[in-house]
Design a protein around this motif. Structure first.
Motif, PDB file in Angstrom:
ATOM      1  N   LEU A  21       0.836  -1.210   0.000  1.00 46.06           N
ATOM      2  CA  LEU A  21       0.000   0.000   0.000  1.00 46.06           C
ATOM      3  C   LEU A  21       0.873   1.264   0.000  1.00 46.06           C
ATOM      4  O   LEU A  21       0.637   2.205  -0.762  1.00 46.06           O
ATOM      5  CB  LEU A  21      -0.893  -0.038   1.251  1.00 46.06           C
ATOM      6  N   ALA A  22       1.895   1.245   0.843  1.00 46.55           N
ATOM      7  CA  ALA A  22       2.763   2.421   0.967  1.00 46.55           C
ATOM      8  C   ALA A  22       3.539   2.679  -0.323  1.00 46.55           C
ATOM      9  O   ALA A  22       3.662   3.823  -0.768  1.00 46.55           O
ATOM     10  CB  ALA A  22       3.726   2.232   2.133  1.00 46.55           C
ATOM     11  N   PHE A  25       1.249   4.162  -2.831  1.00 47.51           N
ATOM     12  CA  PHE A  25       1.000   5.563  -2.469  1.00 47.51           C
ATOM     13  C   PHE A  25       2.192   6.438  -2.880  1.00 47.51           C
ATOM     14  O   PHE A  25       2.010   7.491  -3.497  1.00 47.51           O
ATOM     15  CB  PHE A  25       0.751   5.678  -0.954  1.00 47.51           C
ATOM     16  N   TYR A  29       2.389   9.425  -5.421  1.00 53.18           N
ATOM     17  CA  TYR A  29       2.788  10.720  -4.854  1.00 53.18           C
ATOM     18  C   TYR A  29       3.905  11.349  -5.684  1.00 53.18           C
ATOM     19  O   TYR A  29       3.865  12.535  -6.022  1.00 53.18           O
ATOM     20  CB  TYR A  29       3.234  10.540  -3.400  1.00 53.18           C
ATOM     21  N   ALA A  88       4.182   4.170   7.501  1.00 56.19           N
ATOM     22  CA  ALA A  88       3.517   2.912   7.143  1.00 56.19           C
ATOM     23  C   ALA A  88       3.818   1.891   8.226  1.00 56.19           C
ATOM     24  O   ALA A  88       4.984   1.641   8.550  1.00 56.19           O
ATOM     25  CB  ALA A  88       4.019   2.409   5.789  1.00 56.19           C
ATOM     26  N   LEU A 134      -0.435   5.070   6.909  1.00 54.74           N
ATOM     27  CA  LEU A 134      -0.923   3.981   6.065  1.00 54.74           C
ATOM     28  C   LEU A 134      -0.825   2.684   6.864  1.00 54.74           C
ATOM     29  O   LEU A 134       0.247   2.356   7.388  1.00 54.74           O
ATOM     30  CB  LEU A 134      -0.070   3.881   4.793  1.00 54.74           C
ATOM     31  N   LEU A 171      -5.086   6.134   6.247  1.00 52.07           N
ATOM     32  CA  LEU A 171      -5.671   5.244   5.245  1.00 52.07           C
ATOM     33  C   LEU A 171      -5.495   3.820   5.775  1.00 52.07           C
ATOM     34  O   LEU A 171      -4.375   3.307   5.848  1.00 52.07           O
ATOM     35  CB  LEU A 171      -4.969   5.431   3.895  1.00 52.07           C
ATOM     36  N   ARG A 193      -7.642   4.027  -3.421  1.00 53.70           N
ATOM     37  CA  ARG A 193      -7.780   5.083  -2.399  1.00 53.70           C
ATOM     38  C   ARG A 193      -6.428   5.757  -2.148  1.00 53.70           C
ATOM     39  O   ARG A 193      -6.351   6.971  -1.940  1.00 53.70           O
ATOM     40  CB  ARG A 193      -8.299   4.488  -1.087  1.00 53.70           C
ATOM     41  N   ALA A 194      -5.367   4.960  -2.177  1.00 49.35           N
ATOM     42  CA  ALA A 194      -4.018   5.525  -1.966  1.00 49.35           C
ATOM     43  C   ALA A 194      -3.650   6.476  -3.105  1.00 49.35           C
ATOM     44  O   ALA A 194      -3.058   7.541  -2.872  1.00 49.35           O
ATOM     45  CB  ALA A 194      -2.993   4.394  -1.858  1.00 49.35           C
ATOM     46  N   GLU A 195      -4.011   6.104  -4.321  1.00 50.26           N
ATOM     47  CA  GLU A 195      -3.726   6.973  -5.481  1.00 50.26           C
ATOM     48  C   GLU A 195      -4.451   8.302  -5.344  1.00 50.26           C
ATOM     49  O   GLU A 195      -3.884   9.366  -5.601  1.00 50.26           O
ATOM     50  CB  GLU A 195      -4.200   6.294  -6.773  1.00 50.26           C
TER      51      GLU A 195
END
Ligand SMILES: Cc1cc2nc3c(=O)[nH]c(=O)nc-3n(C[C@H](O)[C@H](O)[C@H](O)COP(=O)(O)O)c2cc1C
Length: 201
Positions: A21-22, A25, A29, A88, A134, A171, A193-195
């Protein structure tokens, strides 16, 4: 140029869903903020000792001597100087892994990350305007009657108030260890959602 500090407390490394996930993201980012500099602090690689008596004694002696430039305080200085903090960490035992707590104890240094006013009020000294947390959780804690048990995000949010970081965003992907759920679909939804979060910052 904005300085982003990424603190990685994903103990399971390449097996970690939180790290997936991190990374997603951070990729998004970087794409949306190409001029920002991301510094990575991997807590499993460069390891910190818990504040055992001798370490605490050394820290106190250095602090009393005003030697805040010493390596002991390097993490605290780095944290205090970042414009944005991204952390994270997986959900462990209702909060997060101990390596993150050790890090937080190390960076919580008076006159670096927080201080006191003349009237004795605590005041934050960190530059960051926000912290992004995260995390992934085996169970679901956003359900009514259960949210009080979640102490990871809530602790970090409280620390933000102490450090003077105005905004906290979390998140969280929940229920990832519940085999009745479609874990792959949940992770894919979380990556989207991370995007969105990375774009909105
Ligand atoms: C040591 C340990 C403690 C855990 N404690 C909890 C817990 O208290 N509540 C929970 O819902 N899940 C708990 N889990 C499950 C993790 O939160 C979940 O599997 C998470 O997705 C792991 O993240 P990772 O893949 O990034 O390591 C724990 C897992 C481990 C390894």
């Amino acid at each position: 140029m904005e300085q982003v500090l990424f603190v990685n407390a994903c103990v399971r490394g390449e097996k970690s869903r939180t790290l997936v996930l991190a990374r997603h993201f951070l990729e998004a980012y970087e794409a949306h903020h190409p001029d920002h500099v991301i510094t990575k602090r991997d807590l499993c690689r460069e390891r910190l000792q818990p504040q055992y008596p001798e370490i605490l004694a050394e820290r106190e002696a250095l602090w009393k001597a005003g030697r805040l430039e010493e390596p002991m305080f390097r993490d605290a200085r780095q944290f205090a100087g970042a414009d944005r903090i991204v952390i994270a960490a997986p959900f462990w035992d209702l909060s997060y892994p101990a390596i993150l707590k050790i890090y937080l104890e190390r960076i919580s240094v008076a006159n670096i990350t927080f201080g006191y006013t003349e009237t004795g009020e605590m005041t934050g000294l960190c530059r960051a305007k926000d912290m992004i947390f995260l995390t992934t959780r085996g169970g679901a804690y956003n359900e009514p009657g259960k949210s009080w048990m979640e102490m990871g995000a809530r602790h970090l949010e409280a620390l933000c108030a102490m450090y003077g970081i105005e905004q906290f965003q979390c998140l969280a992907v929940e229920g990832l260890d519940d085999d009745r759920r479609d874990q792959q679909a949940m992770m894919l939804a979380a990556l989207v959602r991370a995007e969105v979060l990375a774009e909105d910052l």
